[in-house]
Structures are given as C-alpha cells and as structure tokens.
Scaffold this active site. Sequence first.
Site, short mmCIF file in Angstrom:
data_model
loop_
_atom_site.label_atom_id
_atom_site.label_comp_id
_atom_site.label_asym_id
_atom_site.label_seq_id
_atom_site.Cartn_x
_atom_site.Cartn_y
_atom_site.Cartn_z
N ASP A 1 0.84 -1.19 0.00
CA ASP A 1 0.00 0.00 0.00
C ASP A 1 0.88 1.24 0.00
OD1 ASP A 1 -2.25 1.89 0.64
OD2 ASP A 1 -3.30 0.01 1.02
N ASN A 2 0.34 2.34 -0.53
CA ASN A 2 1.02 3.63 -0.42
C ASN A 2 0.29 4.56 0.54
OD1 ASN A 2 -1.24 4.32 -1.90
ND2 ASN A 2 -0.13 5.43 -3.50
N ARG B 1 -11.28 4.42 -5.26
CA ARG B 1 -12.50 3.65 -5.44
C ARG B 1 -13.80 4.44 -5.39
NH1 ARG B 1 -15.17 3.27 -0.67
NH2 ARG B 1 -14.01 3.43 1.30
N THR C 1 -16.06 -3.69 -10.65
CA THR C 1 -17.28 -3.13 -10.06
C THR C 1 -18.48 -3.39 -10.97
OG1 THR C 1 -18.43 -1.06 -9.50
CG2 THR C 1 -16.61 -0.90 -11.06
N SER D 1 -19.38 7.14 -14.06
CA SER D 1 -18.46 8.13 -13.50
C SER D 1 -17.07 7.89 -14.07
CB SER D 1 -18.41 8.02 -11.96
OG SER D 1 -17.69 6.86 -11.57
N TYR E 1 -14.52 7.30 -12.32
CA TYR E 1 -14.01 6.15 -11.58
C TYR E 1 -14.43 4.85 -12.26
CZ TYR E 1 -14.61 2.23 -8.43
OH TYR E 1 -14.63 0.96 -7.92
N HIS E 2 -15.72 4.72 -12.54
CA HIS E 2 -16.20 3.49 -13.18
C HIS E 2 -15.59 3.31 -14.57
CE1 HIS E 2 -19.47 4.05 -10.12
NE2 HIS E 2 -19.22 2.76 -9.98
N LYS F 1 -12.30 1.58 -14.28
CA LYS F 1 -12.45 0.14 -14.09
C LYS F 1 -12.73 -0.57 -15.43
CE LYS F 1 -12.26 -0.47 -9.53
NZ LYS F 1 -11.31 -1.37 -8.87
N LEU G 1 -25.74 2.67 2.30
CA LEU G 1 -26.21 1.93 3.46
C LEU G 1 -25.57 2.43 4.75
CD1 LEU G 1 -27.83 -0.35 4.73
CD2 LEU G 1 -25.97 -1.92 4.14
#
Length: 386
Positions: A31-32, A100, A144, A179, A181-182, A185, A239
Amino acid sequence: MRILVLGGDGYLGWPTALHLSDCGHEVAVADNYARRGYDHEMGVESLVPIEPMQVRLDAWREVSGKSIKSYYGDLVDGEFTMAMVADYRPDAIVHFAEQRAAPYSMIDRQHAVYTQQNNVIGNLNVLFAIQQVDPEIHLVKLGTMGEYGTPNIDIEEGWLEVTHNGRTDRMLYPKKPGSFYHLSKVHDSHNIEFACRIWGLRATDLNQGVVYGQETPQTSLDTRLATRFDYDAIFGTVLNRFVIQAVLGHPLTVYGTGGQTRGVIDIRDTVECIRLAAENPADRGEFRVFNQMTERYSVGEIAKIVANNYEGPVEIEYLDNPRVEQGEHYYNVKHTGLLELGLQPHLLSNTLIESLFRVADKHKDRVDVAAMRPTVNWREAASPLR
C-alpha cells in the site's frame, strides 16, 4: 499459496489479507496509504478508528501467531511494482489498490485525471510485472458492477453471446459506466482481457456490488484489527449513511426517487469470494468474470430495510439527485459463478441487526453530520473549465 494483496491497508484489502492468512495462506500486503491521505484532503475520517499498518501487523501476529509481510510503494511506479512482484514471487495477486470513489472522481478535472492515471497505469504496471516475472501468477482484480451501468437487458457475467446479421460471436459485455471512476475500471477490464488474450495470462475480474458491513471474524478478534467504516458523501456507501442517520435520529437522505437498483454484498462474503477465486484460479489465457453480489435492492428499499430494522422511529427524506443516473430501470444480474464455487451468502437484514447498528451506536460521537450531505454534482463536474 503465496498471495500478495495490493491495497492491503484499505477497507476491503485489510480484512481480505487477514481472512487469507487465517485460512492458511502465506500473505503479503502492499500500500502507499493514499486512502488515509484522502481523509485528510476531504476533512473526514473513518467512523471506527483504524490503526497504522505496523500496529495492525503486530496485533495480527499476537492474536494469530501468523506474520504478514508488508511493502510500501505506489503501483504507478513501474520499477517498484516489478521489484515487489519479483521479490515476493506470489502464486496470486489480489488487486484492490485503486481510488474507489465515484464522487471523488467527479469533483473536478484534477480528480478525474488523478483517478484514471492512478487506476489505469497502476493496473498496467501490475500486468507487465506478472508477464515479466511469472505469467503463471493468477491476477484476482476487484472490478465493479458499475462498469455495466443499468442496461435494459440481463447483465451476464462479463461475456455476451451476440448474433448479428446471421453470425454469432462471444464478446465482452457492453459497458456503460456512470463516473470517471467506473470508466477507469472499464479500462482495467479491457487491458486485463487483452493481456490474457495476447500474453496468455490468467485473471479473474470480480465485478463487485456495493459492500456493506465492517466486521469479519478476524477483525473482531482485537480492536486494533478493525477496518474502515466510511459514511461521508464522498467515500461512504448509501447503506452506511442510512445506518448512521438512523442511529442519530436524522432522516435517511435518499437521492431522487430512490428507484436506483444495485447489487449488494456483505463484507464477510467479499473476503470469502476472494479466497474462492484465488484457490480456484482461471486457466492460462482465460479472462474470467464473476459478478460479486448476493442480493439486489433499490436505494428506496434499502432505506425501508434500515427503517424497519431499527428500534426507533425513522423518517426518510428525498433529495435532488446530484448524480446523472436513471431513477427507475430494469436490473437483472447473473451471479452464479461464485455460488458454484461454494459461496454461502449472508443476508442484509441479518447484518444490520447483528453488527452495523451496534458499531454505529458505539462510535456515534465521531460522526461529522455535515460530511453526509452531497457536495459533488455530476453535471457541474462535467461543465467547461471556468
């Protein structure tokens, strides 16, 4: 198996590493710590306090007697990525290490560009590292369900058989992301499929629904092992926000009519899906896709489930939707692959009663109420530069 978990400090990466270690695998994390940096940038923090990585690793060793190796670095740095894979020589790489959040990618030009560069280039570096170090390494990549969007036909598991002008072919399922982001992916999925087809790599793309829950059997062993609980409007899930609002006695804020339907999955099922995929690898040259979800609900239905399961009175408030998405739509997703491998799903209503309300109530003094209000507007982010 030797398994390298990229993004091992994150909400899902950390409990996945613990689950795999607990199941007898030799595990390393990388991880960074960019996710912790996003908190500072946005002025928010996890509802549940989380410890630094070294404290987490020491706690796991104390609790389980097992060690997890740790690497610090950025996947965008191709030399680091190559050296790490060559040093650890994993049998499988689990790739969580990406920005994400859809809202984060839609803040402005800089955040959109950062998201695409970070995600797409980092993933490409992982593919090249596998190809050059050991093409037998199985890549388990977190995708996703948002790649698909909300088409007016059934969503298959990654592939679609199409007949056109009398000829039939099997092709990747058409994507309609919502988006930047999506979109990143989607680019990842195409790049991975290309690497499998051209280089003969083996990969499993897990198109995951909305994850809920904060506890797994491993993270519950010691408070130092806790994973994140995000509830803010940028990184939090709908949620989590509803649960916090219910506990505080605030109205549940539903965007639009609440008819937007999504697949959902318990965090305990997420970590188990990763184990099942890693222990049952794709074939050489195979780009395998699983839709990683267990139930489907509309946002309005989720709000009602939260309200019906909470012990006190709960109101629902409908806000103008800051996102550009269909308010009502068809949504039927095929998700049999992981069930066939042995997944036994948990149900949303049980998780709410068992865990989420209790966790939210315990830490409610840490809630920043203002952080739950939407601040990113999809249409404004897409406007010409001023």
